[in-house]
Design a protein around this motif. Sequence first.
Motif, mmCIF file in Angstrom:
data_model
loop_
_atom_site.group_PDB
_atom_site.id
_atom_site.type_symbol
_atom_site.label_atom_id
_atom_site.label_comp_id
_atom_site.label_asym_id
_atom_site.label_seq_id
_atom_site.Cartn_x
_atom_site.Cartn_y
_atom_site.Cartn_z
ATOM 1 N N SER A 62 -26.894 12.264 4.387
ATOM 2 C CA SER A 62 -26.610 11.383 5.517
ATOM 3 C C SER A 62 -25.964 10.083 5.054
ATOM 4 N N ASP A 63 -26.488 9.511 3.972
ATOM 5 C CA ASP A 63 -25.918 8.268 3.438
ATOM 6 C C ASP A 63 -24.480 8.473 2.972
ATOM 7 N N MET A 64 -24.200 9.636 2.397
ATOM 8 C CA MET A 64 -22.841 9.894 1.923
ATOM 9 C C MET A 64 -21.862 10.091 3.072
ATOM 10 N N PHE A 65 -22.330 10.658 4.185
ATOM 11 C CA PHE A 65 -21.463 10.749 5.360
ATOM 12 C C PHE A 65 -21.075 9.353 5.848
ATOM 13 N N VAL A 66 -22.007 8.401 5.728
ATOM 14 C CA VAL A 66 -21.701 7.012 6.104
ATOM 15 C C VAL A 66 -20.600 6.465 5.198
ATOM 16 N N LEU A 67 -20.692 6.747 3.888
ATOM 17 C CA LEU A 67 -19.670 6.275 2.950
ATOM 18 C C LEU A 67 -18.305 6.875 3.277
ATOM 19 N N VAL A 68 -18.298 8.148 3.643
ATOM 20 C CA VAL A 68 -17.029 8.795 4.015
ATOM 21 C C VAL A 68 -16.416 8.097 5.226
ATOM 22 N N GLN A 69 -17.248 7.792 6.218
ATOM 23 C CA GLN A 69 -16.738 7.137 7.418
ATOM 24 C C GLN A 69 -16.249 5.728 7.113
ATOM 25 N N LYS A 70 -16.969 5.014 6.234
ATOM 26 C CA LYS A 70 -16.542 3.668 5.843
ATOM 27 C C LYS A 70 -15.161 3.725 5.189
ATOM 28 N N GLY A 71 -14.957 4.728 4.340
ATOM 29 C CA GLY A 71 -13.648 4.882 3.717
ATOM 30 C C GLY A 71 -12.572 5.214 4.736
ATOM 31 N N ARG A 72 -12.927 6.060 5.691
ATOM 32 C CA ARG A 72 -11.951 6.496 6.692
ATOM 33 C C ARG A 72 -11.432 5.331 7.527
ATOM 34 N N VAL A 73 -12.295 4.366 7.834
ATOM 35 C CA VAL A 73 -11.865 3.257 8.691
ATOM 36 C C VAL A 73 -11.452 2.030 7.891
ATOM 37 N N SER A 74 -11.463 2.125 6.545
ATOM 38 C CA SER A 74 -11.045 0.980 5.730
ATOM 39 C C SER A 74 -9.579 0.675 6.017
ATOM 40 N N GLY A 75 -9.270 -0.600 6.055
ATOM 41 C CA GLY A 75 -7.941 -0.988 6.525
ATOM 42 C C GLY A 75 -6.880 -1.161 5.468
ATOM 43 N N ASP A 76 -7.227 -1.061 4.186
ATOM 44 C CA ASP A 76 -6.225 -1.286 3.155
ATOM 45 C C ASP A 76 -6.605 -0.514 1.899
ATOM 46 N N PRO A 77 -5.656 -0.326 0.980
ATOM 47 C CA PRO A 77 -5.921 0.452 -0.233
ATOM 48 C C PRO A 77 -7.067 -0.092 -1.071
ATOM 49 N N ALA A 78 -7.214 -1.404 -1.162
ATOM 50 C CA ALA A 78 -8.282 -1.976 -1.986
ATOM 51 C C ALA A 78 -9.651 -1.609 -1.431
ATOM 52 N N ALA A 79 -9.820 -1.702 -0.106
ATOM 53 C CA ALA A 79 -11.090 -1.320 0.509
ATOM 54 C C ALA A 79 -11.330 0.175 0.336
ATOM 55 N N TRP A 80 -10.274 0.963 0.494
ATOM 56 C CA TRP A 80 -10.413 2.408 0.298
ATOM 57 C C TRP A 80 -10.906 2.710 -1.114
ATOM 58 N N GLU A 81 -10.315 2.057 -2.111
ATOM 59 C CA GLU A 81 -10.709 2.290 -3.497
ATOM 60 C C GLU A 81 -12.201 2.056 -3.686
#
Length: 223
Positions: free
Chosen positions: A114-133
Amino acid sequence: MKRSDYAHQKLDEMLRENRFQPQSRLPPERDLARQLDVSRMGLRVALDRLEAEGRIWRHVGQGTFVGPRPEKAPIQLSFVTANTSPAEALEARLAIEPQIARMAALRASELQISDMFVLVQKGRVSGDPAAWESWDGQFHRALCLVTGNRLLLSIFDSFNAIRRQRTWNQLRQAVLTPERREHYAQQHKNILDAISDRDAVQAELAMRAHIEDVARSLLDPRG
């Protein structure tokens, strides 16, 4: 409920909800105390507990940071990571991470998934390459954590050290378009779906496809 217990509970919720990126700095104590409506003393007691639990770490004169205190790499490992190319790192990741995904399918708890699904979603909505990284690295590290294998985690942390090199950053920044970030986020979800289904074979295959895709985008001039 004691104010320090209340402060601990609220801070724990904030960390579990991933309101702060891993290794990011928390707001100053005076701002946190005002936000939580607790005294500075009560807040410090709560922070002491969180630090003892390995949820945060503090550096005198610099502040309080999210996550466990980073370990200093041995001199030999520092030398290796400083002299390893992105191509070598990706080759090593391709050899190791599919097996990590397989192990995660067999060992991850429901809460960890469940926690990892949250991380996936956080990455999906990140607004720039640095946040995605940042979220991407946290997702892959979380997969490694659930194996419970400290040697694998040490090896994986060396991968993340290599990702901080200038050459790697230049390659990533050049190819991390919004479309590609969305594609990688979907691949992360595919990996987690297989883990959630306890399908070790599919988890391994999904991770292999993901790392191969990353390697192609970074190293193949044709994209």
